[in-house]
Design an enzyme around this catalytic site. Structure first.
Site, PDB file in Angstrom:
ATOM      1  N   ILE C 470      -1.791  25.953   5.729  1.00  0.00           N
ATOM      2  CA  ILE C 470      -2.729  25.894   7.003  1.00  0.00           C
ATOM      3  C   ILE C 470      -2.040  26.782   7.941  1.00  0.00           C
ATOM      4  O   ILE C 470      -2.674  26.462   9.200  1.00  0.00           O
ATOM      5  CB  ILE C 470      -2.909  24.252   7.339  1.00  0.00           C
ATOM      6  CG1 ILE C 470      -1.459  23.634   7.796  1.00  0.00           C
ATOM      7  CG2 ILE C 470      -3.581  23.458   6.291  1.00  0.00           C
ATOM      8  CD1 ILE C 470      -1.433  22.316   8.318  1.00  0.00           C
ATOM      9  N   ALA C 514       7.322  20.851   4.813  1.00  0.00           N
ATOM     10  CA  ALA C 514       8.779  21.520   4.602  1.00  0.00           C
ATOM     11  C   ALA C 514       9.782  20.660   3.877  1.00  0.00           C
ATOM     12  O   ALA C 514      10.309  21.100   2.932  1.00  0.00           O
ATOM     13  CB  ALA C 514       9.200  22.034   5.759  1.00  0.00           C
ATOM     14  N   LYS C 703      13.867  18.543   9.158  1.00  0.00           N
ATOM     15  CA  LYS C 703      12.614  17.835  10.058  1.00  0.00           C
ATOM     16  C   LYS C 703      11.461  18.542  10.409  1.00  0.00           C
ATOM     17  O   LYS C 703      11.783  19.718  10.579  1.00  0.00           O
ATOM     18  CB  LYS C 703      13.646  17.418  11.645  1.00  0.00           C
ATOM     19  CG  LYS C 703      14.895  16.455  11.286  1.00  0.00           C
ATOM     20  CD  LYS C 703      15.654  16.086  12.795  1.00  0.00           C
ATOM     21  CE  LYS C 703      16.592  15.026  12.834  1.00  0.00           C
ATOM     22  NZ  LYS C 703      17.250  14.799  14.214  1.00  0.00           N
ATOM     23  N   GLY C 706       6.170  21.105  13.066  1.00  0.00           N
ATOM     24  CA  GLY C 706       4.766  21.822  13.143  1.00  0.00           C
ATOM     25  C   GLY C 706       4.196  20.827  14.376  1.00  0.00           C
ATOM     26  O   GLY C 706       3.316  21.330  15.095  1.00  0.00           O
ATOM     27  N   GLU C 707       4.699  19.782  14.519  1.00  0.00           N
ATOM     28  CA  GLU C 707       3.857  18.798  15.698  1.00  0.00           C
ATOM     29  C   GLU C 707       4.911  18.606  16.733  1.00  0.00           C
ATOM     30  O   GLU C 707       4.818  17.637  17.516  1.00  0.00           O
ATOM     31  CB  GLU C 707       3.236  17.476  15.171  1.00  0.00           C
ATOM     32  CG  GLU C 707       2.164  17.809  14.035  1.00  0.00           C
ATOM     33  CD  GLU C 707       1.877  16.689  13.198  1.00  0.00           C
ATOM     34  OE1 GLU C 707       0.843  16.019  13.625  1.00  0.00           O
ATOM     35  OE2 GLU C 707       2.529  16.540  12.026  1.00  0.00           O
TER      36      GLU C 707
END
Lengths: 344, 206, 741
Positions: C470, C514, C703, C706-707
């Site tokens: 994405i 990931a 960890k 992306g957010e």
């Protein structure tokens, strides 16, 4: 989008004839947005509105070939600055004569839309662009006096943060969204028009109509008339001019409030000014009372406040757009200060 | 089931139009099959007739039969198999559909395909060399990670090429302003600016 | 050397360029609606123009006569489609409102779909359709009459045990310094640049669906359920997704309609939902309200934290994010009291949108922290330091926590020590300058996954996993993991993702990809190495084994290739997690739900400039330092962080979906008036990687990031605006009229 007949006009006369053949506007009755025949140049407003099903012309005449006529030229001459109506916004914004002698005009173009849209859009089309009112642009709202004369105005009590506070009526508070028009109206431009009955020239200030009782009629153009050029009279002091546009994000957005300002200064004193206010008005707005108030004055804080007060004295805020009164005032003050400080 | 609709002002309009068509020879109607003096009135149905449109895309002429309403964007994507150009909004608000028309960056969603006739259109597919060598802007986008999902990327790259050619890439601030017509939701903006700065030196050398 | 190719620090992977980069810059990367299908028919949706009521009449007389129209579907003729349960969290449908009527539950509900030979004909017919409604008065948003409140704990497992510890009320009442403040956030829409699209092709009873998806196995299984067919007959193809952010994760009603139409017409059907329709056809981040009370000692130690949240949702569906689950862990509070109330209104069902629980809740907490710092006359960074600790108020320990390293590094890079704390004290000409900071936090999730890796004798490897590209760079880091493990150059690895014929991975949500994908690819590679090691005389079996003589090993084994399929279940996961995943049921473990708190953390510092007169707010500078365990690729990670920080700026200053309260309809359902930043809005964005090692979180030590970067940013900006102007804005977005005082 509804089906339509597409034709290309190679000359001005063809364009008028094609329009005349299709047009059937009964002036004053049919909403201009419902006109059965439309011209298309860049298409950045027309195609957008057709795809929203807000505009449904039956015939579209492509007038891009007129770019090869005088309507496609920019010239500095005796009448002043000739801006052909088929000139693209980007060409005018980047033109050295426009930038040097009428910075307000260059800036009003350069700060508008996006580079792509400026490459496509004609000056004529830009001036004639329609409001961004979200109720106007959503055909599922039947209450819109521009699309359905007499049906009411959904914005009066609706989401109206972006709506107008000057020149409005209780029939329509839609904002005229253009920038370039404010430079033209500030600088006393005239509009050359060609039509079935011949040519005529009108002051730019007489091109647009306030909504008043008939928001569905937006301009004084007659059926099959076409704008061929804008002519800005020689205004030496226009070199001290600018277009200040205030918006939520840095670019690619219509104005929350704007000010087109030109100052003729004698030292610290303002001999005269040209002022137009954008983002806040239902049609291109010349602030003549403010121009009177500033005549002969030095730009102290008190004077600036008084000028801003007179510019917005007639403001009619509504709902969420009340902030535009104060923002508009401050935008004008900031523009005047910046214009006075320009190194000419 | 087709129901013919009546033209607005009946016979008088038809004769006027027919005579106009005959007398003004430089008025061109595209559908040559219906352009004769005794043509029936231009009804809603004839407005639906497909137009023959010749488009010049990446140096090649292609003939298509298109609904007059077909945008250049949809002509590329749905009729020519050129899906590199993307639809992000279809209303000229995002820039993802940017192509070059006669070298100028243009929104293909607000351009009717028929209005692009006679012009040279460049899409992302036409940017790299025939031997596959990437255009410096494409390479710079890779080198500077100037994309994430990649959806706005074709529009960004063409816009960036034109931005440099227009002479609007003189400084970071100018690049940012003149690339603001291309939205990126992944927000690769800083890397896009780096890519444009990098590519412009190579483009000027070329 | 480019800025993008950030030098890796300890425990970080190389800044490999994206392996799909060439595809993306040439336009060759296929997004689902790019994929050619033979002879498609085109669909166009008709959506409701009321929010609540019933369809009274449908007149298709003008529509059906548009030449080229093949069929028009409404509730009267779409046929039976099964209901797929709404599940908040990736497993099911976006909403329980799955019918085309006759009952209308929200503005924009799909009430019809035209299918025609051409897109233009379908669109015209859709506009000509005449729907009439009997309309009820809808409840549009907070404070409207007719809302229904609910405790989400009564309907949702996740929300049952919100964090509570000690007696926060008493602590706050007794505290020498306390604050009691309320905050609000608006509805926001994901607005990825790629639209929502669905193309369905039937062949011999088997269905291929081309749809951008963040969970191909979920879409496959749920669509099969909807259609009443075997899941093995559904194939989802989604090689690239043009932005997801949570919007493309679950089955939405449109897909079943397109599949049904394609089945009935026996012809492929292609739907591209318009931008404005997308506001109702999919999900969004709902508006929230917060009341936060903090009680503290004069030295800054917070003795009590009480956080009450209100979240809007649709009438039938209890969607909540309950971000107190995470905010309550953030500092070593003395006592904690949390509560969340769901507010049901006549709106479409919300769904997760980038960092769902923490964007609104940590905005509120981090704003409150700043207000507390002001009350305490304390530097906001020091306030965090006073309350930093390895154990939360409930006694749960962190697996790793590098918050103050992040603060200290970011503060240094930002120049924070030069800050004059007095509001309005910093200025540059006509611009007031404000500096603010806030904590960024995101739970570490890992999910079950499976992968297949094939190693050829010539040293080329191919990885297959239904991961979701994405924009995060998963293709690239999967290639890096395989390359590293097998001792190959990245250029020798190809990766196949985004297809439900491949081994499954969990929904691309919660930033788990990931960790999950790399963990399973690692396993598959280790299995290959194991096989190879039995044939080789040189070093190496298992991890880090490098096979010096690859072709020799293959010769000895007498095989052409070695292919290994591996499954990975995160620690504490159920043994049937993979079986569940094959059926489209994801399980994400992590965050606060295990024996240790697993979170990535960061600190963001922003400079805002407010024009002294006209009050525009601009963010010329932002510095973020983040610690997130193992970083697979510093190039893609830097881009993720930057993109996320820009999302955070957007969330603070620009984004709000506007609602007409009279009819509960969205009015800025486009991408011009729904503001997101343009290039000119963004100037200096600096990313600092803080090294961190955490072997507890998952085998790869990753960890998700992306957010992470868009959390807390809004608070940092609000705090900076306060510093610049003395005005504390407690309702997002921060618009200039709020500063025109």
């Amino acid at each position: 989008m509804r089906p339509f007949h597409y034709a290309r006009a190679e000359t001005l006369q063809n364009a008028i004839a094609a329009q005349q053949a299709q047009a059937s506007i009964e002036a004053g009755h049919e909403a201009s947005v419902a006109a059965r025949a439309q011209f298309v140049a860049g298409g950045t407003n027309l195609i957008d509105l057709m795809r929203l099903d807000v505009m449904r012309p039956e015939a579209v005449t492509d007038i891009n070939a007129l770019e090869r006529s005088p309507s496609g030229r920019i010239e500095l001459g005796e009448r002043g600055l000739w801006l052909g109506a088929l000139v693209r916004m980007s060409a005018a914004a980047d033109h050295p004569d426009v930038k040097r002698h009428y910075p307000m005009i260059a800036q009003s173009l350069m700060l508008a839309a996006s580079p792509q849209i400026r490459n496509m859009a004609s000056l004529g089309g830009n001036v004639l662009q329609r409001t961004r009112c979200s109720y106007f642009r959503d055909a599922s709202y039947t209450e819109c006096n521009k699309r359905n004369p007499g049906s009411g105005c959904a914005a009066l009590e609706g989401v109206n943060r972006l709506h107008a506070i000057l020149g409005v009526s209780d029939k329509c508070i839609a904002t005229y969204p253009g920038d370039f028009a404010h430079a033209l109206i500030a600088l006393d431009a005239v509009v050359d028009i060609a039509g079935p009955s011949g040519s005529r020239t009108i002051p730019f200030a007489k091109l647009h109509k306030a909504p008043a009782e008939s928001p569905h009629i937006e301009t004084n153009l007659q059926p099959a008339e076409i704008i061929t050029a804008f002519v800005v009279p020689p205004t030496p002091f226009a070199r001290r001019s600018l277009y200040l546009k205030i918006r939520d994000r840095e670019s690619y957005e219509f104005a929350l409030a704007s000010a087109a300002v030109a100052l003729d200064m004698d030292g610290d004193t303002v001999r005269e000014a040209r002022i137009a206010l954008g983002g806040v008005s239902a049609l291109p707005w010349r602030a003549r009372a403010a121009e009177e108030a500033i005549k002969g004055a030095t730009l102290s804080d008190d004077v600036l406040q008084a000028v801003a007060d007179s510019a917005y004295a007639q403001a009619k805020p509504r709902g969420e757009n009340a902030f535009k009164v104060e923002l508009g005032r401050r935008t004008l003050i900031r523009a005047l200060r910046q214009a006075a400080a320009l190194e000419i | 089931m087709n129901t013919p609709s009546k033209p607005a002002s009946g016979t008088s309009r038809r004769t006027f139009l027919a005579s106009t068509m005959v007398s003004t020879m430089t008025l061109t109607l595209l559908d040559r099959q219906r352009a004769d003096a005794a043509a029936p009135p231009l009804s809603k149905d004839t407005a639906r007739d497909p137009l023959r449109v010749t488009l010049n895309i990446n140096g090649r002429d292609q003939q298509l039969a298109l609904d007059v309403r077909t945008s250049l964007l949809d002509a590329l994507r749905e009729h020519m198999g050129l899906t590199g150009t993307k639809k992000g909004c279809d209303h000229g608000q995002c820039g993802a559909c940017t192509v070059l028309v006669d070298g100028r960056r243009t929104l293909s969603c607000l351009t009717l395909a028929v209005m692009a006739e006679g012009r040279a259109v460049t899409t992302i597919e036409g940017l790299a060399s025939a031997d596959g060598t990437l255009h410096p802007m494409q390479q710079a986008f890779i080198d500077h990670d100037a994309f994430q999902c990649g959806y706005c990327t074709p529009g960004q790259i063409l816009s960036a090429v034109a931005c440099v050619n227009e002479g609007h890439a003189g400084s970071d601030a100018e690049i940012r302003e003149y690339m603001s017509g291309n939205l990126c939701r992944c927000a690769a903006y800083p890397n896009i600016v780096d890519a444009v700065n990098d590519a412009k030196t190579k483009m000027q050398r070329a | 050397m480019t800025r993008a190719a950030t030098q890796p620090k300890e425990n970080m992977g190389a800044p490999e360029p994206r392996i799909d980069g060439r595809l993306k810059v040439t336009g060759e990367a296929k997004f689902p609606s790019d994929i050619a299908v033979a002879n498609p028919a085109y669909a166009f949706l008709i959506t409701s123009t009321i929010a609540k009521g019933r369809i009274a009449g449908i007149d298709l007389g003008e529509s059906i006569t548009v030449p080229g129209v093949l069929d028009i579907f409404t509730h009267e003729n779409i046929g039976k489609l099964n209901e797929v349960p709404f599940v908040a969290g990736g497993a099911g449908a976006t909403t329980s409102i799955q019918q085309m009527g006759p009952d209308i539950h929200f503005d924009g509900q799909i009430v019809g779909m035209v299918v025609a030979d051409t897109y233009e004909a379908a669109r015209e017919a859709a506009y000509r359709a005449k729907f009439t409604y009997t309309e009820d008065k809808p409840s549009a948003t907070f404070d409207a009459p007719g809302l229904r409140e609910e405790d989400p704990g009564e309907v949702e497992e996740r929300a049952k045990k919100l964090p509570q510890a000690g007696d926060a009320e008493a602590a706050i009442a007794a505290a020498p310094v306390s604050i009691d403040v309320r905050y609000g956030t608006p509805p926001q829409h994901h607005n990825p640049i790629e639209l929502f699209t669905t193309t369905c092709v039937w062949r011999d009873g088997e269905l291929t669906v081309y749809e951008p998806s963040q969970f191909v196995y979920g879409l496959k299984n749920n669509l099969a359920r909807k259609l009443g067919i075997d899941a093995d007959k559904v194939h989802v193809v989604s090689p690239f997704v043009g932005g997801g952010f949570g919007a493309k994760a679950q089955l939405s009603p449109r897909t079943g309609f397109v599949a049904a139409a394609a089945r009935k017409l026996n012809r492929p059907v292609k739907l591209v939902v318009t931008r404005d329709q997308g506001y109702g056809v999919q999900t969004y981040r709902a508006e929230t309200r917060h009341r936060i009370r903090l009680g503290a000692q004069p030295d800054g130690k917070i003795t009590g934290y009480a956080h009450e949240g209100w979240e809007l949702t649709s009438r039938p569906d209890p969607y909540s994010v309950a971000g107190v689950e995470d905010s309550a862990r953030l500092y070593s509070f003395g006592a904690v009291k949390t509560r969340v109330t769901l507010v049901h209104a006549d709106r479409n069902t919300p769904g997760f949108m980038r960092s769902p629980p923490v964007v609104p809740y940590v905005y509120a907490l981090e704003s409150a922290m700043d207000e507390l710092a002001v009350e305490l006359k304390m530097d906001p960074v020091e306030l965090r330091r006073r309350n930093d600790g390895m154990v939360d108020a409930t006694g749960k320990p962190w697996s790793s926590r590098s918050l103050m390293q992040c603060y200290d590094e970011a503060a240094k890079a930002f120049g924070w020590e030069k800050r004059n704390p007095q509001p309005g004290s910093m200025r540059d000409g006509d611009w007031l300058i404000g500096w603010g900071c806030a904590t960024a936090v995101y739970p570490t999730h890992v999910g079950a996954a499976a992968a297949r890796v094939r190693l050829n004798a010539n040293g080329h490897a191919h990885v297959q996993i239904a991961a979701h590209e994405i924009g995060v760079g998963v293709n690239t880091i999967v290639a890096q993991m395989a390359a590293e493990r097998l001792g190959l150059p990245v250029s020798a690895v190809t990766v196949e993702t985004g297809d439900s014929n491949l081994p499954p991975s969990t929904v691309a949500g919660g930033s788990n990809q990931a960790a999950s994908c790399c963990s399973v690819v690692l396993k598959a590679c280790d299995a290959i190495l194991d096989k190879l090691s039995r044939a080789t005389t040189t070093t190496g079996s298992g991890s880090n084994g490098r096979i010096a003589d690859l072709s020799g090993a293959f010769e000895r084994l007498k095989v052409g290739a070695i292919e290994e399929y591996a499954e990975f279940i995160p620690a504490g996961g159920k043994p049937d997690a993979l079986a569940q995943l094959y059926q489209g049921k994801p399980t994400l473990a992590g965050g606060s739900h295990g024996e240790k708190l697993m979170y990535a953390l960061g600190a963001e510092f922003v400079e805002v400039r407010v024009h002294a007169l006209t009050r525009e707010i601009r963010v010329p500078r932002i510095v973020g330092a983040f610690a997130a365990g193992r970083i697979m690729n510093t190039r893609t990670a830097r881009s993720q962080y930057m993109g996320a920080m820009i999302w955070g700026i957007s969330s603070a200053l620009h984004e709000a979906t506007e609602i007409d309260h009279r009819n509960a309809r969205y009015t800025n359902d486009n991408i011009a008036e729904y503001l997101i930043p343009v290039n000119a809005d963004i100037r200096d964005v600096e990313v600092i990687f803080v090294p961190e090692k955490d072997d507890f979180v998952n085998p790869a030590g990753i960890k998700g990031i992306g957010e992470l970067g868009n959390v807390g940013t809004a608070a940092a900006i609000a705090n900076a605006v306060y510093h610049a102007t003395g005005v504390r804005v407690r309702e997002l977005p921060i618009r200039l009229e709020k500063l025109l005082v």
